[in-house]
Design a protein around this motif. Structure first.
Motif, mmCIF file in Angstrom:
data_model
loop_
_atom_site.group_PDB
_atom_site.id
_atom_site.type_symbol
_atom_site.label_atom_id
_atom_site.label_comp_id
_atom_site.label_asym_id
_atom_site.label_seq_id
_atom_site.Cartn_x
_atom_site.Cartn_y
_atom_site.Cartn_z
ATOM 1 N N GLU A 103 0.943 -1.289 0.025
ATOM 2 C CA GLU A 103 -0.039 0.046 0.154
ATOM 3 C C GLU A 103 1.080 1.357 0.063
ATOM 4 O O GLU A 103 1.959 1.380 0.650
ATOM 5 C CB GLU A 103 -0.919 -0.026 1.297
ATOM 6 N N THR A 104 0.585 2.205 -0.797
ATOM 7 C CA THR A 104 1.266 3.434 -0.852
ATOM 8 C C THR A 104 0.484 4.319 -0.009
ATOM 9 O O THR A 104 -0.718 4.810 -0.250
ATOM 10 C CB THR A 104 1.306 3.960 -2.349
ATOM 11 N N VAL A 105 1.236 5.304 0.998
ATOM 12 C CA VAL A 105 0.592 6.002 1.612
ATOM 13 C C VAL A 105 1.378 7.324 1.624
ATOM 14 O O VAL A 105 2.825 7.555 1.548
ATOM 15 C CB VAL A 105 0.662 5.607 3.219
ATOM 16 N N MET A 106 0.590 8.399 1.563
ATOM 17 C CA MET A 106 1.078 9.806 1.457
ATOM 18 C C MET A 106 0.394 10.782 2.365
ATOM 19 O O MET A 106 -0.719 10.737 2.556
ATOM 20 C CB MET A 106 0.815 10.253 -0.013
ATOM 21 N N LEU A 107 1.275 11.500 3.166
ATOM 22 C CA LEU A 107 0.808 12.371 4.007
ATOM 23 C C LEU A 107 1.390 13.828 3.802
ATOM 24 O O LEU A 107 2.394 14.158 3.359
ATOM 25 C CB LEU A 107 1.231 11.948 5.368
ATOM 26 N N ALA A 108 0.308 14.874 3.902
ATOM 27 C CA ALA A 108 0.820 16.301 3.938
ATOM 28 C C ALA A 108 0.506 17.265 5.201
ATOM 29 O O ALA A 108 -0.668 16.871 5.622
ATOM 30 C CB ALA A 108 0.068 16.911 2.723
ATOM 31 N N THR A 109 1.824 17.545 5.721
ATOM 32 C CA THR A 109 1.366 18.388 6.886
ATOM 33 C C THR A 109 2.237 19.952 6.578
ATOM 34 O O THR A 109 3.194 20.145 6.247
ATOM 35 C CB THR A 109 2.478 17.873 7.878
ATOM 36 N N ASP A 117 5.070 19.679 4.548
ATOM 37 C CA ASP A 117 6.071 18.601 4.628
ATOM 38 C C ASP A 117 5.105 17.194 3.851
ATOM 39 O O ASP A 117 4.207 17.115 4.208
ATOM 40 C CB ASP A 117 6.183 18.111 6.168
ATOM 41 N N ILE A 118 5.828 16.685 2.912
ATOM 42 C CA ILE A 118 5.280 15.644 2.125
ATOM 43 C C ILE A 118 6.042 14.320 2.914
ATOM 44 O O ILE A 118 7.210 14.086 2.685
ATOM 45 C CB ILE A 118 5.353 15.770 0.618
ATOM 46 N N THR A 119 5.396 13.221 3.214
ATOM 47 C CA THR A 119 5.822 11.953 3.511
ATOM 48 C C THR A 119 5.159 10.880 2.673
ATOM 49 O O THR A 119 3.964 10.751 2.746
ATOM 50 C CB THR A 119 5.508 11.705 5.075
ATOM 51 N N ARG A 129 11.650 6.017 -9.367
ATOM 52 C CA ARG A 129 11.137 7.312 -9.531
ATOM 53 C C ARG A 129 9.873 7.610 -9.380
ATOM 54 O O ARG A 129 9.121 6.472 -9.298
ATOM 55 C CB ARG A 129 11.476 7.832 -10.906
ATOM 56 N N VAL A 130 9.744 8.811 -8.939
ATOM 57 C CA VAL A 130 8.223 9.129 -8.476
ATOM 58 C C VAL A 130 8.166 10.705 -8.829
ATOM 59 O O VAL A 130 8.944 11.519 -8.754
ATOM 60 C CB VAL A 130 7.970 9.062 -7.000
ATOM 61 N N THR A 131 6.933 10.821 -9.455
ATOM 62 C CA THR A 131 6.771 12.359 -10.084
ATOM 63 C C THR A 131 5.671 13.022 -9.128
ATOM 64 O O THR A 131 4.535 12.363 -8.690
ATOM 65 C CB THR A 131 6.171 12.640 -11.446
ATOM 66 N N ILE A 132 6.088 14.057 -8.522
ATOM 67 C CA ILE A 132 5.272 14.873 -7.635
ATOM 68 C C ILE A 132 4.442 15.873 -8.312
ATOM 69 O O ILE A 132 4.903 16.855 -8.931
ATOM 70 C CB ILE A 132 5.856 15.212 -6.251
ATOM 71 N N HIS A 133 3.155 15.977 -8.280
ATOM 72 C CA HIS A 133 2.229 17.216 -8.809
ATOM 73 C C HIS A 133 1.718 17.974 -7.880
ATOM 74 O O HIS A 133 1.189 17.453 -6.762
ATOM 75 C CB HIS A 133 1.320 16.704 -9.753
ATOM 76 N N THR A 148 10.791 5.019 1.285
ATOM 77 C CA THR A 148 10.205 6.121 1.998
ATOM 78 C C THR A 148 10.690 7.438 1.130
ATOM 79 O O THR A 148 11.810 7.437 0.384
ATOM 80 C CB THR A 148 10.612 6.423 3.431
ATOM 81 N N LEU A 149 10.076 8.651 1.068
ATOM 82 C CA LEU A 149 10.624 9.843 0.746
ATOM 83 C C LEU A 149 9.861 11.153 1.612
ATOM 84 O O LEU A 149 8.549 10.989 1.893
ATOM 85 C CB LEU A 149 9.936 10.039 -0.710
ATOM 86 N N ASN A 150 10.898 11.968 1.890
ATOM 87 C CA ASN A 150 10.430 13.087 2.961
ATOM 88 C C ASN A 150 10.913 14.438 2.290
ATOM 89 O O ASN A 150 11.870 14.523 2.019
ATOM 90 C CB ASN A 150 10.927 13.023 4.411
ATOM 91 N N ILE A 151 10.041 15.362 1.586
ATOM 92 C CA ILE A 151 10.333 16.531 0.964
ATOM 93 C C ILE A 151 9.532 17.697 1.954
ATOM 94 O O ILE A 151 8.492 17.482 2.363
ATOM 95 C CB ILE A 151 10.320 16.443 -0.435
#
Length: 326
Positions: A103-109, A117-119, A129-133, A148-151
């Motif tokens: 499962e892919t989980v994405m959080l925005a704070t 903050d994107i997790t 690779r992943v594209t963030i829109h 994982t990815l944190n930006i």
């Protein structure tokens, strides 16, 4: 009766044979006595008989009856023993299944500076690779080996929506309310590959490479922005990835600025071996609290390769910011 006579005759014959053998070996005397005078033995009567035992022949009409004792054997029926039902209530819980949860989980704070903050957690897309829109902005990132990815991303809307998309079509979405965005003006430029583009902001007409010149090599910080003293630049994307989508965003706290003046904003392009004599496509974004978000497409024909090392300054591509002191 005839059979009985045969038995008697056979027995007598056996006795005679034994006696004759004894006399032939020892004579008429006992052992140790003098040998007897030889005399002629005359046999006057011999009746043929067999020395072998002959089993009596039973009459043909003899009936045999086998009498067994009257016994009754009772066999106990085979019955299964009664077994009490198993009590499964006290069994330990089953161990957790091993393996990845795909499962892919994405959080925005939301955080300071009208940033988010994107997790992103996607164990089955590790190192991909992943594209963030985000409201027209697109940039390429690469997942960590643990999936994982944190930006941190500058919000371009107070109702900020983010989408993560992988090459296989999988992805996730997240949103955040960014209430502090009304205090910031933002401009951005985005491109693909090695376009050589740069975003420069010279705050209060600062000279190049002096204090107040904000660009990738001197990006400013959130601390100065929180005090209303200056802006900061955020670079998004992994330029080391092939054909990566890249974005640079400049943010200035117009709502809390401690001084007034102009911020001179320019887009510049360095001529390199990768982009010389090529055509570059890009987009610019302008977000002002009174006008909303505006997006423009641009196409730039780069000079020939004998101009490698030169810079093109694209004036008036993005409007300068006019800051009123508070």
């Amino acid at each position: 009766m005839a059979q009985v006579k045969s038995y008697l005759l056979g027995g007598a014959t056996l006795v005679c044979a034994l006696g004759i053998g004894y006399v032939m070996q020892y004579g008429t005397k006992l052992p140790g006595q003098d040998a007897p005078v030889e005399a002629e033995l005359q046999v006057t009567d011999i009746t043929e008989a067999s020395s072998a035992f002959v089993a009596p022949q039973l009459p043909d009409d003899l009936e045999l009856e086998l009498v067994m004792p009257d016994q009754t054997v009772a066999l106990a029926a085979a019955t299964e023993p009664e077994v009490a039902p198993l009590d499964l209530s006290n069994l330990p819980p089953e161990p957790a299944q091993s393996g990845f949860d795909c499962e892919t989980v994405m959080l925005a704070t939301p955080i300071a500076g009208a940033m988010v903050d994107i997790t992103l957690d996607a164990a089955c897309h590790a190192s991909e690779r992943v594209t963030i829109h985000h409201h027209g902005m697109m940039f390429t990132e690469v997942m960590q080996p643990d999936g994982t990815l944190n930006i941190s991303v500058p919000a371009m809307s107070d109702r900020a929506m983010f989408i993560a998309a992988f090459a296989d079509g999988e992805g996730a979405t997240a949103s955040a309310d960014v209430t502090s965005l009304e205090f910031y003006d933002r401009v951005a430029v985005q491109w693909k590959g090695e376009a050589g583009l740069q975003l420069h902001a010279r705050e209060f007409s600062a000279d190049y490479f002096a204090d107040g010149h904000v660009w990738a090599a001197a990006a400013g910080d959130l601390t100065a922005a929180a005090r209303g003293e200056g802006g900061f630049l955020t670079r998004l994307g992994r330029e080391d990835a092939p054909e990566a989508l890249m974005v640079e965003v400049y943010s200035f706290p117009t709502g809390t600025a401690t001084r007034g003046g102009d911020v001179l904003v320019t887009v510049e392009a360095e001529v390199t071996d990768s982009n010389c004599a090529a055509q570059i496509e890009a987009q610019t974004f302008e977000l002002h609290s009174e006008n909303g978000l505006r997006v423009r497409d641009m196409t730039l024909d780069m000079p020939d390769c004998d101009s490698v090392g030169d810079f093109l300054v694209l004036k008036n591509l993005i409007e300068d910011l006019t800051i009123a002191s508070r």
